[in-house]
Design a protein around this motif. Structure first.
Motif, short mmCIF file in Angstrom:
data_model
loop_
_atom_site.label_atom_id
_atom_site.label_comp_id
_atom_site.label_asym_id
_atom_site.label_seq_id
_atom_site.Cartn_x
_atom_site.Cartn_y
_atom_site.Cartn_z
N THR B 68 0.85 -1.19 0.00
CA THR B 68 0.00 0.00 0.00
C THR B 68 0.88 1.24 0.00
N THR B 69 0.59 2.13 -0.96
CA THR B 69 1.33 3.39 -1.02
C THR B 69 0.52 4.46 -0.28
N THR B 70 1.15 5.09 0.67
CA THR B 70 0.45 6.12 1.44
C THR B 70 1.09 7.48 1.19
N TYR B 71 0.23 8.44 0.79
CA TYR B 71 0.70 9.81 0.61
C TYR B 71 0.30 10.63 1.81
N THR B 72 1.22 11.42 2.31
CA THR B 72 0.90 12.32 3.41
C THR B 72 0.91 13.76 2.87
N VAL B 73 -0.20 14.47 3.12
CA VAL B 73 -0.30 15.85 2.62
C VAL B 73 -0.40 16.80 3.82
N ALA B 74 0.48 17.78 3.84
CA ALA B 74 0.44 18.78 4.91
C ALA B 74 -0.61 19.84 4.56
N VAL B 75 -1.49 20.12 5.51
CA VAL B 75 -2.54 21.12 5.25
C VAL B 75 -2.64 22.10 6.42
N ILE B 100 -4.34 8.18 1.15
CA ILE B 100 -3.86 9.55 1.33
C ILE B 100 -4.30 10.02 2.73
N VAL B 101 -3.35 10.55 3.49
CA VAL B 101 -3.69 11.09 4.82
C VAL B 101 -3.21 12.53 4.91
N SER B 102 -3.83 13.27 5.81
CA SER B 102 -3.41 14.67 5.98
C SER B 102 -2.75 14.86 7.33
N THR B 103 -1.93 15.90 7.39
CA THR B 103 -1.33 16.25 8.68
C THR B 103 -1.34 17.78 8.78
N GLN B 104 -1.68 18.27 9.99
CA GLN B 104 -1.83 19.71 10.18
C GLN B 104 -0.49 20.40 10.40
N VAL B 105 -0.29 21.52 9.69
CA VAL B 105 0.92 22.32 9.93
C VAL B 105 0.51 23.77 10.17
N PRO B 106 1.32 24.50 10.94
CA PRO B 106 0.95 25.91 11.21
C PRO B 106 1.18 26.83 10.01
N GLY B 107 2.13 26.55 9.12
CA GLY B 107 2.41 27.47 8.01
C GLY B 107 3.42 26.90 7.03
N GLU B 108 3.82 27.74 6.07
CA GLU B 108 4.69 27.29 4.99
C GLU B 108 6.01 26.72 5.49
N ALA B 109 6.62 27.41 6.46
CA ALA B 109 7.93 26.98 6.96
C ALA B 109 7.86 25.57 7.51
N ALA B 110 6.82 25.30 8.30
CA ALA B 110 6.68 23.97 8.91
C ALA B 110 6.42 22.93 7.83
N ALA B 111 5.54 23.31 6.85
CA ALA B 111 5.22 22.37 5.76
C ALA B 111 6.48 22.01 5.00
N ARG B 112 7.27 23.02 4.71
CA ARG B 112 8.50 22.80 3.96
C ARG B 112 9.46 21.88 4.70
N ALA B 113 9.56 22.14 5.99
CA ALA B 113 10.44 21.31 6.82
C ALA B 113 9.98 19.86 6.79
N LEU B 114 8.64 19.70 6.87
CA LEU B 114 8.07 18.35 6.88
C LEU B 114 8.36 17.62 5.56
#
Lengths: 308, 409
Positions: B68-75, B100-114
């Motif tokens: 199973t391929t799982t995609y994680t999307v930061a939102v 596909i699963v989502s994960t919460q981020v506070p902003g662009e910097a955090a998303a980028r880091a992730l």
């Protein structure tokens, strides 16, 4: 060559090989030119000649490896067939084996190709390996053997399965003196069973020692054939003269050719029959004659004469 | 040479009845070829490695297809999460191996880091011009399509509601169904893969065994063993034995590989195609047998034309070229060209089974093609035997194909 429907015959023990007017050309080159001679049953026949004289080409035609341009090979009184040759032992000039196959296996294979049954081939190979002191190496790959031992394996390939005739191209080359002797013994065992054996060699002293018959080839032609004695009879006799004084004067005696003069002794050829009389008279007039003896010509000398 | 015993020679092999001149020396030659090959460690090891490779490759693809391929999307915020949930529902419905699963981020910097850390595949965020999916690389197509679909559905629902209608009404008549006349949708790739496998098998076997046949011929020629053999048996028998012996081994190996391959396929999602694949494999083996006979003979001739092992490179060059052509043609040709190739000897070994597998060959076509190749093989063997006999005894230098045909025996 018709080989269908023919049975393996059991030739009479007196079967001989006869080469009649064998000729082979390669392009414009006449490598073998009208060669005729007989390899009698139960005899060792030596085949002598310089490099390029045509010995190998003649033997290859005899074995059917090469087709003659003209001429034929007679075996037991009739033209030879493939099945006859199948029971000949043959050792080609340049020898090789399967390097990565065990000794016993490949000899059995070669024996089976010659028509021996598997067990008969195995028995014959085993006997020969024992005779030649190679029994312990039977399972070794050929490439692990020394060159001398590889040569023995090749000899077995030719001699196994009781061949009706043997055609061996330079069988003695590369063998040490002890090996030459046992090889000679082996060949004599075959000739004493009535097998005709033809072998080529450069080693004239060896040929002289072994052979009852000898064929000399030069420039693709037979220049002499017969027993060493026959050949000697046709050769110019040399005499050795040893005097009490200097022998230099013999150079001037008519009818005499001085081959070599050194101090008081000389090696002479009598060119004009009867000239030796005048020579001896002159010698006695000049002093004492210690020795005047006919020299038995060596085969090398005969060879040089007939190929000159 | 030390003579250890003075036993008389050959008391055992003395009589003519010890000779079993049954007239089948080729069988003696063939069995030697087989035994030599089967006791050759390099051959056994390479066969084993290939079997392991085939088995390993299929095991890998089974594992790969079961994973199973799982995609994680930061939102950021609930809108993004809802979009991702919608996309996940749609994608899992069409392929249960993708999630596909989502994960919460506070902003662009955090998303980028992730994303940089590999903990998320992309960052989904809403800007002034609409939604944007940003990832470290070009966005993955599966993920992008899924998110796009979710976005479109959400927008369509909103816009339809605003227009006082429903999504169903708006979408009516937009579905396109793709089909094939033969109803065999979705296995073109499989046919291509199988054809490629045939080509690879044939190419490998032909090259390997061909070279070995040529090498064994030149080995005998170079060592003059052939002179001893030629005085014992007709050269035709020697050639026949070599060709038969090596063909038996080559065929055995190909059947082994094909069997392992078929067993491997039965574990994959393509197992439903096994019956038609098996038919194609049987045809392939048939074509292979007939075609290999011709090739084996040609390689033996190439060996006879050489006088040293070093000459083999040039004397086998014509065969290598033909094989390369067959290999390339097997996956390069389509339509009429493929049809023609499937009747051309040697090329047909690969292209006809390929056509059978894709189902566009009438029943008589492989039969006819096989007859054509059998005729070709027979002609090759006859001609090859002639050249073989003429060139085998010419030990001085390389013999050209032309010389071999015109030289006196």
């Amino acid at each position: 060559m018709s080989d269908n429907g023919e049975r393996l015959t059991t030739p009479r023990p007196t079967a001989a090989i006869e080469l009649r007017h064998l000729t082979r050309t390669f392009g414009d080159i006449r490598a073998v030119d009208d060669v005729s001679f007989t390899v009698p049953a139960g005899r060792l026949t030596g085949f002598v000649g310089g490099n390029g004289a045509g010995k190998t080409t003649t033997m290859r035609m005899l074995m059917g490896v090469l087709s003659p341009t003209a001429g034929e090979v007679i075996w037991d009184g009739r033209p030879i067939t493939r099945l006859d040759r199948r029971r000949f032992g043959y050792m080609p000039e340049e020898r090789g084996l399967y390097p990565k196959q065990p000794v016993l296996d490949q000899l059995v294979y070669l024996g089976r190709l010659r028509g021996l049954g598997a067990s008969a081939a195995r028995a014959s190979v085993t006997t020969h390996l024992e005779r030649l002191g190679l029994a312990e190496r039977a399972k070794d790959h050929v490439e692990k053997l020394s060159l001398g031992n590889q040569q023995r394996v090749q000899i077995i390939a030719a001699l196994m399965g009781r061949p009706r005739a043997l055609v061996l191209d330079e069988p003695f080359s590369g063998l040490d003196p002890a090996a030459v002797d046992s090889m000679a013994d082996l060949l004599r065992e075959h000739t004493s069973a009535g097998v005709p054996v033809l072998f080529s060699s450069h080693q004239l002293d060896l040929v002289e020692r072994l052979c009852e018959r000898l064929v000399v080839l030069a420039g693709g032609r037979v220049v002499a054939a017969g027993s060493p004695e026959d050949l000697r009879a046709h050769s110019v006799t040399r005499h050795r003269l040893v005097l009490s004084g200097d022998a230099g004067w013999v150079r001037g005696v008519p009818g005499i050719h001085a081959v070599d003069v050194e101090g008081r002794s000389a090696l002479l050829e009598v060119v004009d029959h009867g000239a030796e009389r005048g020579l001896l008279e002159e010698a006695l007039r000049r002093g004492e004659v210690h020795e005047f003896s006919p020299q038995r010509p060596s085969l090398a000398q005969i060879y040089r004469e007939v190929t000159a | 040479m030390t003579t250890t015993q003075q036993r008389p020679l050959d008391d055992t092999a003395a009589d003519a009845d010890a000779f079993d001149d049954a007239g089948r020396p080729w069988a003696v030659v063939a069995s030697r070829e087989v035994v030599v090959r089967l006791t050759n460690r390099a051959f056994l090891v390479s066969t084993l490695i290939t079997v392991l490779f085939i088995a390993g490759f299929s095991a890998f693809s089974v594992w790969e297809s079961g994973r199973t391929t799982t995609y994680t999307v930061a939102v950021q915020g609930p809108d993004g999460r809802q979009l991702v949930e919608r996309a996940a529902a749609a994608v899992t419905e069409s392929d249960d191996k993708v999630a596909i699963v989502s994960t919460q981020v506070p902003g662009e910097a955090a998303a980028r880091a992730l994303v940089d850390a590999g903990d998320a595949d992309a960052w989904l965020h809403e800007g002034a011009s609409g939604w944007t999916l940003t990832s470290a690389d070009d966005p993955d197509l599966v993920l992008r399509t899924a998110v796009e679909g979710a976005l479109r559905s959400t927008a369509l629902e909103r816009n339809a509601a605003a227009a006082g209608t429903t999504v169903e009404v708006v979408e009516q008549g937009t579905t396109l169904t793709a089909n094939r006349f033969d109803g065999r949708l979705g296995h073109t790739g499989f046919v291509k893969a199988a054809t490629f496998a045939f080509a690879l098998l044939f190419f490998m076997a032909a090259m390997m065994f061909g070279q070995q046949i040529a090498a064994s011929v030149v080995e005998e020629k170079q060592s003059r063993l052939v002179e001893i053999i030629a005085t014992a048996i007709p050269l035709r028998q020697l050639l026949a034995g070599k060709v038969v012996g090596n063909s038996v081994i080559a065929l055995g190996q190909v059947v082994l590989f094909a069997a392992v391959g078929l067993v491997a396929v039965s574990f994959t999602e393509f197992s439903t195609l096994l019956p038609s694949l098996s038919t194609a494999v049987v045809w392939f083996v048939l074509f292979f047998t007939v075609g290999f006979f011709a090739l084996a003979c040609l390689y033996a001739v190439a060996g006879a034309l050489a006088s040293r092992t070093e000459d083999l490179q040039s004397t086998t060059a014509p065969m290598t070229t033909v094989l390369m052509f067959v290999y390339v043609a097997s996956f390069g040709l389509t339509g009429t060209a493929l049809k023609v190739a499937s009747f051309v000897p040697i090329a047909s070994v690969v292209s006809m089974p390929g056509r059978i597998l894709s189902g566009d060959a009438a029943w008589w076509e492989p039969v006819l093609s096989l007859v054509v190749m059998a005729a070709f093989s027979a002609a090759t063997v006859v001609l090859g035997e002639r050249i073989y006999r003429r060139s085998l005894m010419q030990t001085r230098g390389r013999v050209s194909w032309r010389q071999a045909l015109t030289a006196p025996e």
